[in-house]
Scaffold this active site. Sequence first.
Site, PDB file in Angstrom:
ATOM      1  CG  ASN A  63      25.652  44.971   8.377  1.00  0.00           C
ATOM      2  OD1 ASN A  63      26.252  45.022   7.302  1.00  0.00           O
ATOM      3  ND2 ASN A  63      24.717  44.085   8.633  1.00  0.00           N
ATOM      4  CD  GLU A 103      25.117  36.725  -0.035  1.00  0.00           C
ATOM      5  OE1 GLU A 103      24.303  36.461   0.871  1.00  0.00           O
ATOM      6  OE2 GLU A 103      25.716  35.846  -0.672  1.00  0.00           O
ATOM      7  CB  CYS A 160      22.024  39.824   7.043  1.00  0.00           C
ATOM      8  SG  CYS A 160      23.668  39.116   6.875  1.00  0.00           S
ATOM      9  CD  GLU A 177      28.985  38.037  -1.209  1.00  0.00           C
ATOM     10  OE1 GLU A 177      28.892  38.283   0.004  1.00  0.00           O
ATOM     11  OE2 GLU A 177      29.141  38.909  -2.076  1.00  0.00           O
TER      12      GLU A 177
HETATM   13  P1  NAP Z   1      20.842  49.334   2.266  1.00  0.00           P
HETATM   14  O1  NAP Z   1      20.154  50.547   2.701  1.00  0.00           O
HETATM   15  O2  NAP Z   1      20.164  48.447   1.290  1.00  0.00           O
HETATM   16  O3  NAP Z   1      22.253  49.808   1.702  1.00  0.00           O
HETATM   17  C1  NAP Z   1      23.201  48.905   1.227  1.00  0.00           C
HETATM   18  C2  NAP Z   1      24.075  49.610   0.212  1.00  0.00           C
HETATM   19  O4  NAP Z   1      23.272  49.989  -0.900  1.00  0.00           O
HETATM   20  C3  NAP Z   1      24.700  50.899   0.733  1.00  0.00           C
HETATM   21  O5  NAP Z   1      25.968  51.059   0.154  1.00  0.00           O
HETATM   22  C4  NAP Z   1      23.742  51.939   0.219  1.00  0.00           C
HETATM   23  O6  NAP Z   1      24.288  53.223   0.097  1.00  0.00           O
HETATM   24  C5  NAP Z   1      23.402  51.378  -1.125  1.00  0.00           C
HETATM   25  N1  NAP Z   1      22.172  51.897  -1.682  1.00  0.00           N
HETATM   26  C6  NAP Z   1      21.081  52.366  -1.034  1.00  0.00           C
HETATM   27  N2  NAP Z   1      20.149  52.752  -1.921  1.00  0.00           N
HETATM   28  C7  NAP Z   1      20.669  52.538  -3.153  1.00  0.00           C
HETATM   29  C8  NAP Z   1      20.193  52.762  -4.491  1.00  0.00           C
HETATM   30  N3  NAP Z   1      18.996  53.262  -4.723  1.00  0.00           N
HETATM   31  N4  NAP Z   1      21.000  52.424  -5.511  1.00  0.00           N
HETATM   32  C9  NAP Z   1      22.218  51.890  -5.287  1.00  0.00           C
HETATM   33  N5  NAP Z   1      22.729  51.681  -4.055  1.00  0.00           N
HETATM   34  C10 NAP Z   1      21.956  51.982  -3.005  1.00  0.00           C
HETATM   35  O7  NAP Z   1      21.229  48.392   3.488  1.00  0.00           O
HETATM   36  P2  NAP Z   1      21.988  48.815   4.812  1.00  0.00           P
HETATM   37  O8  NAP Z   1      21.023  49.464   5.716  1.00  0.00           O
HETATM   38  O9  NAP Z   1      23.262  49.519   4.492  1.00  0.00           O
HETATM   39  O10 NAP Z   1      22.415  47.386   5.371  1.00  0.00           O
HETATM   40  C11 NAP Z   1      21.586  46.635   6.164  1.00  0.00           C
HETATM   41  C12 NAP Z   1      20.881  45.587   5.311  1.00  0.00           C
HETATM   42  O11 NAP Z   1      21.860  44.758   4.692  1.00  0.00           O
HETATM   43  C13 NAP Z   1      20.048  44.653   6.162  1.00  0.00           C
HETATM   44  O12 NAP Z   1      18.851  44.362   5.496  1.00  0.00           O
HETATM   45  C14 NAP Z   1      20.919  43.406   6.268  1.00  0.00           C
HETATM   46  O13 NAP Z   1      20.193  42.231   6.520  1.00  0.00           O
HETATM   47  C15 NAP Z   1      21.561  43.397   4.928  1.00  0.00           C
HETATM   48  N6  NAP Z   1      22.794  42.607   4.946  1.00  0.00           N
HETATM   49  C16 NAP Z   1      22.792  41.403   4.297  1.00  0.00           C
HETATM   50  C17 NAP Z   1      23.931  40.609   4.346  1.00  0.00           C
HETATM   51  C18 NAP Z   1      23.940  39.288   3.641  1.00  0.00           C
HETATM   52  O14 NAP Z   1      25.022  38.752   3.443  1.00  0.00           O
HETATM   53  N7  NAP Z   1      22.813  38.717   3.256  1.00  0.00           N
HETATM   54  C19 NAP Z   1      25.067  41.055   5.019  1.00  0.00           C
HETATM   55  C20 NAP Z   1      25.032  42.283   5.664  1.00  0.00           C
HETATM   56  C21 NAP Z   1      23.883  43.052   5.610  1.00  0.00           C
HETATM   57  P3  NAP Z   1      24.045  54.315   1.278  1.00  0.00           P
HETATM   58  O15 NAP Z   1      24.816  53.838   2.421  1.00  0.00           O
HETATM   59  O16 NAP Z   1      24.518  55.591   0.734  1.00  0.00           O
HETATM   60  O17 NAP Z   1      22.563  54.318   1.555  1.00  0.00           O
END
Ligand code: NAP
Length: 490
Positions: free
Chosen positions: A164, A263, A297, A471
């Site tokens: 995102n 995060e 998020c 962060e």
């Molecule tokens: P995600 O599905 O958890 O993916 C995040 C990252 O983790 C991606 O690079 C993903 O790779 C990787 N990943 C997925 N499964 C994995 C595994 N089993 N082992 C290692 N890495 C793995 O999250 P997203 O859909 O990309 O992002 C949205 C989420 O991020 C939301 O929940 C949002 O709230 C959160 N977010 C939090 C913050 C914060 O600062 N708190 C900031 C931004 C976003 P792939 O892309 O290949 O699946």
Amino acid sequence: MLTENTLRPQERAAIATVPTGLFIAGQWRTTEATLPVVDPSTGQLLADVADAKAQDGLDALTAASDAQAGWAATPARERSDILMRAHRALLDDTERLALIMTLEMGKPLTEARGEIAYAAEFFRWFAEEAVRLDGGYMAAPAGGSRFLVTKQPVGPSLLITPWNFPMAMGTRKIGPALAAGCTCVVKPAEQTPLSMLALADILDRVGVPSGVVNVLTTSDPGALTEPMILDSRSRKLSFTGSTAVGKRLLEQCAKTVMRTSMELGGNAPFLVFDDADLDAAVEGALAAKMRNIGQACTAANRILVQRSVFDAFADKLATRLAALPMGRGTEDDVVVGPLIDAGAVAKVVDLVADAKQRGAAVRLGGEAVDGPGNFYPATVLTDVPDDADLCHTEIFGPVAALAAFDTEEEAIARANDTPYGLVSYVFTESLRRGLRVSEALDTGMVGLNQGVVSNPAAPFGGVKESGLGREGGTTGIDEFLETKYIGVKL
Ligand code: NAP
């Protein structure tokens, strides 16, 4: 399904500048298999990038591990100067980088430009922090010896980022890692790898030594990262993404007691009290809801409005949202771009249907639009009951879910009724109430009369299931440092 490639010449030119290999030890490596990167507003193929396997990950870790001692020994001023050059290089390249980001992720160009500035600022902030690491010297309370306290880089770090904010979530980790003297392996999200690959190229050009930053793209993140996490040369995992994946990674990290920063997801309450400046609250809600098309998020997930001003607020918000143009992020004035993929649209459709079925009323939008592209219109739902699924799930779309409350105590209790605790928002003209409510909210951050809290100079992070660590700010660099105590016998 991929549609015919009809990218405009300047769009094709921007994409063509991005290296598509794996960046390991300062070299670009191709792989037999590749993975497609698609424009979410059209379904068009943008590029095919390398698809890393487990061995590529271990090679990248070897590169980071080999470079660690040299980078840690590089004078802080030199590390700082490199980060400063990276900051300038990003800003000078804003138009190209913003276009690449908009094409792969969908956010409007104006927001993509804003993200490049935000991302670059992490490099400047941590360049400034790099030369200000402090330590301590004190006498033991019982006398006889002295305590020397110093800080050292934690070591090779694995950085995993979401789709995102494809650039800023990377620089928010790479900046402090490099400033602290850590090398790293970065794994961007599968759907938005181009921004990070473009960044790797820039970091190479501004003089980041070989092996200090390595970037791997993959279609199989678990298979790539688990061997790296379990390898004792990895000393730190900094992850931004969903709580579900974060929990799985924490379990892996437990096996080697690896340091982590997490995060994770949010479920932000946005509270509007009857003494709020309603116009300011509407603008705040627009920012908190519509930034990144609701895919943040920090997005306002539950908008709770005091009953006496509920209708006025809902009307004003619906009027403002109805005026926001929807379309491809590259078009002028577009605010409502596409969601990241068809699954994201389907999720929003289901959440809205569930809320309606439980009694919510649709004030604006509420129906998916036909493709191509993953579009969902700005939507306002009112009278959303607390048991609606969207009150317990990150909506990650442009849906404002409104409900009324009567008392301050009720608002706080409902706001805190979630396992998440990233950010909350409070709108009130009363300083006393603002501070009282801010302190009572169980979140790592509060936007008091403001709808955006992100700032590289401020500590970003959540409590409860929204994560561990912070962060940015003055503590962001500590995530990549170990404190060492040396006891000195006099
Ligand atoms: P995600 O599905 O958890 O993916 C995040 C990252 O983790 C991606 O690079 C993903 O790779 C990787 N990943 C997925 N499964 C994995 C595994 N089993 N082992 C290692 N890495 C793995 O999250 P997203 O859909 O990309 O992002 C949205 C989420 O991020 C939301 O929940 C949002 O709230 C959160 N977010 C939090 C913050 C914060 O600062 N708190 C900031 C931004 C976003 P792939 O892309 O290949 O699946």
